[in-house]
Design a protein around this motif. Sequence first.
Motif, PDB file in Angstrom:
ATOM      1  N   SER A   1     -58.625  23.489  45.308  1.00  0.00           N
ATOM      2  CA  SER A   1     -58.306  22.922  46.625  1.00  0.00           C
ATOM      3  C   SER A   1     -57.032  22.102  46.541  1.00  0.00           C
ATOM      4  O   SER A   1     -56.660  21.612  45.462  1.00  0.00           O
ATOM      5  N   LEU A   2     -56.397  21.951  47.695  1.00  0.00           N
ATOM      6  CA  LEU A   2     -55.184  21.139  47.773  1.00  0.00           C
ATOM      7  C   LEU A   2     -55.181  20.407  49.106  1.00  0.00           C
ATOM      8  O   LEU A   2     -55.379  21.013  50.158  1.00  0.00           O
ATOM      9  N   ILE A   3     -54.969  19.094  49.060  1.00  0.00           N
ATOM     10  CA  ILE A   3     -54.973  18.245  50.251  1.00  0.00           C
ATOM     11  C   ILE A   3     -53.550  17.797  50.545  1.00  0.00           C
ATOM     12  O   ILE A   3     -52.865  17.256  49.660  1.00  0.00           O
ATOM     13  N   VAL A   4     -53.096  18.010  51.783  1.00  0.00           N
ATOM     14  CA  VAL A   4     -51.779  17.535  52.212  1.00  0.00           C
ATOM     15  C   VAL A   4     -51.979  16.582  53.389  1.00  0.00           C
ATOM     16  O   VAL A   4     -52.480  16.983  54.445  1.00  0.00           O
ATOM     17  N   LEU A   5     -51.593  15.327  53.198  1.00  0.00           N
ATOM     18  CA  LEU A   5     -51.639  14.318  54.247  1.00  0.00           C
ATOM     19  C   LEU A   5     -50.258  14.223  54.870  1.00  0.00           C
ATOM     20  O   LEU A   5     -49.274  14.005  54.173  1.00  0.00           O
ATOM     21  N   SER A   6     -50.167  14.416  56.192  1.00  0.00           N
ATOM     22  CA  SER A   6     -48.863  14.481  56.856  1.00  0.00           C
ATOM     23  C   SER A   6     -48.817  13.507  58.020  1.00  0.00           C
ATOM     24  O   SER A   6     -49.798  13.342  58.740  1.00  0.00           O
TER      25      SER A   6
ATOM     26  N   ALA B   1     -54.205  18.732  56.110  1.00  0.00           N
ATOM     27  CA  ALA B   1     -54.480  20.162  55.947  1.00  0.00           C
ATOM     28  C   ALA B   1     -54.978  20.372  54.529  1.00  0.00           C
ATOM     29  O   ALA B   1     -54.407  19.831  53.574  1.00  0.00           O
ATOM     30  N   ILE B   2     -56.043  21.134  54.389  1.00  0.00           N
ATOM     31  CA  ILE B   2     -56.661  21.331  53.075  1.00  0.00           C
ATOM     32  C   ILE B   2     -56.786  22.821  52.793  1.00  0.00           C
ATOM     33  O   ILE B   2     -57.395  23.558  53.564  1.00  0.00           O
ATOM     34  N   LEU B   3     -56.180  23.237  51.707  1.00  0.00           N
ATOM     35  CA  LEU B   3     -56.265  24.631  51.276  1.00  0.00           C
ATOM     36  C   LEU B   3     -57.497  24.804  50.401  1.00  0.00           C
ATOM     37  O   LEU B   3     -57.661  24.107  49.401  1.00  0.00           O
ATOM     38  N   LEU B   4     -58.371  25.711  50.789  1.00  0.00           N
ATOM     39  CA  LEU B   4     -59.600  26.002  50.041  1.00  0.00           C
ATOM     40  C   LEU B   4     -59.445  27.403  49.449  1.00  0.00           C
ATOM     41  O   LEU B   4     -59.574  28.405  50.153  1.00  0.00           O
ATOM     42  N   SER B   5     -59.148  27.458  48.163  1.00  0.00           N
ATOM     43  CA  SER B   5     -58.754  28.716  47.537  1.00  0.00           C
ATOM     44  C   SER B   5     -59.911  29.393  46.798  1.00  0.00           C
ATOM     45  O   SER B   5     -60.636  28.755  46.039  1.00  0.00           O
ATOM     46  N   ASN B   6     -60.039  30.676  47.055  1.00  0.00           N
ATOM     47  CA  ASN B   6     -61.013  31.552  46.396  1.00  0.00           C
ATOM     48  C   ASN B   6     -62.469  31.133  46.593  1.00  0.00           C
ATOM     49  O   ASN B   6     -63.232  31.034  45.626  1.00  0.00           O
TER      50      ASN B   6
ATOM     51  N   ALA C   1     -43.800  22.997  46.072  1.00  0.00           N
ATOM     52  CA  ALA C   1     -44.164  24.407  46.030  1.00  0.00           C
ATOM     53  C   ALA C   1     -45.004  24.753  44.808  1.00  0.00           C
ATOM     54  O   ALA C   1     -45.887  25.608  44.878  1.00  0.00           O
ATOM     55  N   SER C   2     -44.765  24.091  43.696  1.00  0.00           N
ATOM     56  CA  SER C   2     -45.517  24.419  42.475  1.00  0.00           C
ATOM     57  C   SER C   2     -46.994  24.069  42.623  1.00  0.00           C
ATOM     58  O   SER C   2     -47.867  24.773  42.095  1.00  0.00           O
ATOM     59  N   ASP C   3     -47.305  22.996  43.369  1.00  0.00           N
ATOM     60  CA  ASP C   3     -48.705  22.623  43.603  1.00  0.00           C
ATOM     61  C   ASP C   3     -49.408  23.684  44.461  1.00  0.00           C
ATOM     62  O   ASP C   3     -50.559  24.055  44.199  1.00  0.00           O
ATOM     63  N   ILE C   4     -48.696  24.153  45.488  1.00  0.00           N
ATOM     64  CA  ILE C   4     -49.276  25.171  46.369  1.00  0.00           C
ATOM     65  C   ILE C   4     -49.473  26.476  45.606  1.00  0.00           C
ATOM     66  O   ILE C   4     -50.528  27.122  45.698  1.00  0.00           O
ATOM     67  N   ARG C   5     -48.471  26.852  44.822  1.00  0.00           N
ATOM     68  CA  ARG C   5     -48.566  28.104  44.061  1.00  0.00           C
ATOM     69  C   ARG C   5     -49.702  28.037  43.056  1.00  0.00           C
ATOM     70  O   ARG C   5     -50.423  29.021  42.864  1.00  0.00           O
ATOM     71  N   ARG C   6     -49.886  26.901  42.421  1.00  0.00           N
ATOM     72  CA  ARG C   6     -50.979  26.773  41.449  1.00  0.00           C
ATOM     73  C   ARG C   6     -52.332  26.935  42.140  1.00  0.00           C
ATOM     74  O   ARG C   6     -53.241  27.609  41.621  1.00  0.00           O
ATOM     75  N   THR C   7     -52.484  26.335  43.306  1.00  0.00           N
ATOM     76  CA  THR C   7     -53.769  26.415  44.009  1.00  0.00           C
ATOM     77  C   THR C   7     -54.065  27.837  44.460  1.00  0.00           C
ATOM     78  O   THR C   7     -55.218  28.285  44.418  1.00  0.00           O
TER      79      THR C   7
END
Length: 391
Positions: free
Chosen positions: A292-297, A340-345, A217-223
């Motif tokens: 950005s944040l990359i999650v490989l699932s 899934a890749i989060l592209l922030s701001n 969760a801390s990685d997601i919150r930081r992004t």
Amino acid sequence: MKLAVVGFGNAGGKVLDELLAFEDDTGRAMVSAALAINSAKVDLARLERVPDSYRVLVGQADGRVKGHGVGSDPDLGASITEADMHEIDRALDQVPLYEIDAFLVIAGLGGGTGSGGAPKLTKHLREIYEEPVYGLGILPSEDEGGRAALNAARSLRSFTEAASNLILFDNAAWRGGSDSIESGYDRTNREMVTRLATLLSAGEVDGSTLSENAMDASDIRRTLATGGVSSIAYAEARLEAETRRQQGLLGSLRSNQAGNGADGATKVSGLIRQAVQSRLTCSADVSSVERSLIVLSGPPGEFSRKGLESGRRWLEEETGSVEVLAGDDPRRNADRLSVAILLSNPTRVPRLEQIQQQAVAAQDRIEEQSRDRDQAIRTLITDDGDRLDPL
């Protein structure tokens, strides 16, 4: 990440229902509490997964609403939300705050209840709770008309300012031309929650395998701490039946060796590129993304640290940012490898400019019609010489 999720309005409630269904289907456990809020009784009654005690009807005491919705009027939606905030707070008292990492408020921005009420609730939550409050805003498709675009443009500004970060999903990019209204929204809702859940459920202890390289969760919150809006990229590759058969303990150990080889690395890095270069939840200029944040699932035997690192370096080059995190979310019984890749701001989002232009044009037409309305009515009901007196 553990979330308290609020589905606001008709679209928000349907997406929340689909998210709960997706969790049941995949064994994920991201939603610690689910709350549905609406001004229309019939829409709340149609929900299948949200418990009755977590459904809140707002606007019952307002003579303009009375359980029948707000008629696509976001100002009315905002007004009744403020008036009934005590009812919403009473439902929120049931939320186990000690378990959650954040709130997520989901709303369609083209209607009235969600577009008007969701920003009000989001602002309220941020004022009374320490946890971040994220939004998921659903943009209307172009064929929904100028009123929907005007509602969305107005709500978008308020929602973005109120939320810690607003994730966007653009119906215009996802509705198929051959879809019926109902089937189209059902399909897009599933696409939406697949991306959202793959991203935000990473790192949760829900029966999945723990990993040394796992996201939390801390990685997601930081992004998401950039504020502004965000988009999600996604790609997946279905696994062969033989690969799935070998997902027992010994099979995983064998395939893990293959996954870390050249083929495995190419597969993982290729999925990352495919995700970013494919359809995003909302189209954006990737070079304008701040973090950005990359999650490989998927099955851990299919993971490749070399491929993940190669993909991360490529995304750094594409975004021009060193703020790119990458990790995995092992799912031993999964039938596919997904990223899934989060592209922030991102600061260049052409679709938002398009909606704003459509909204300005709609507002000009509404104002023009308002100016002419009284005269048009008088002309309609008055004889040519105005010789007849009204009763």
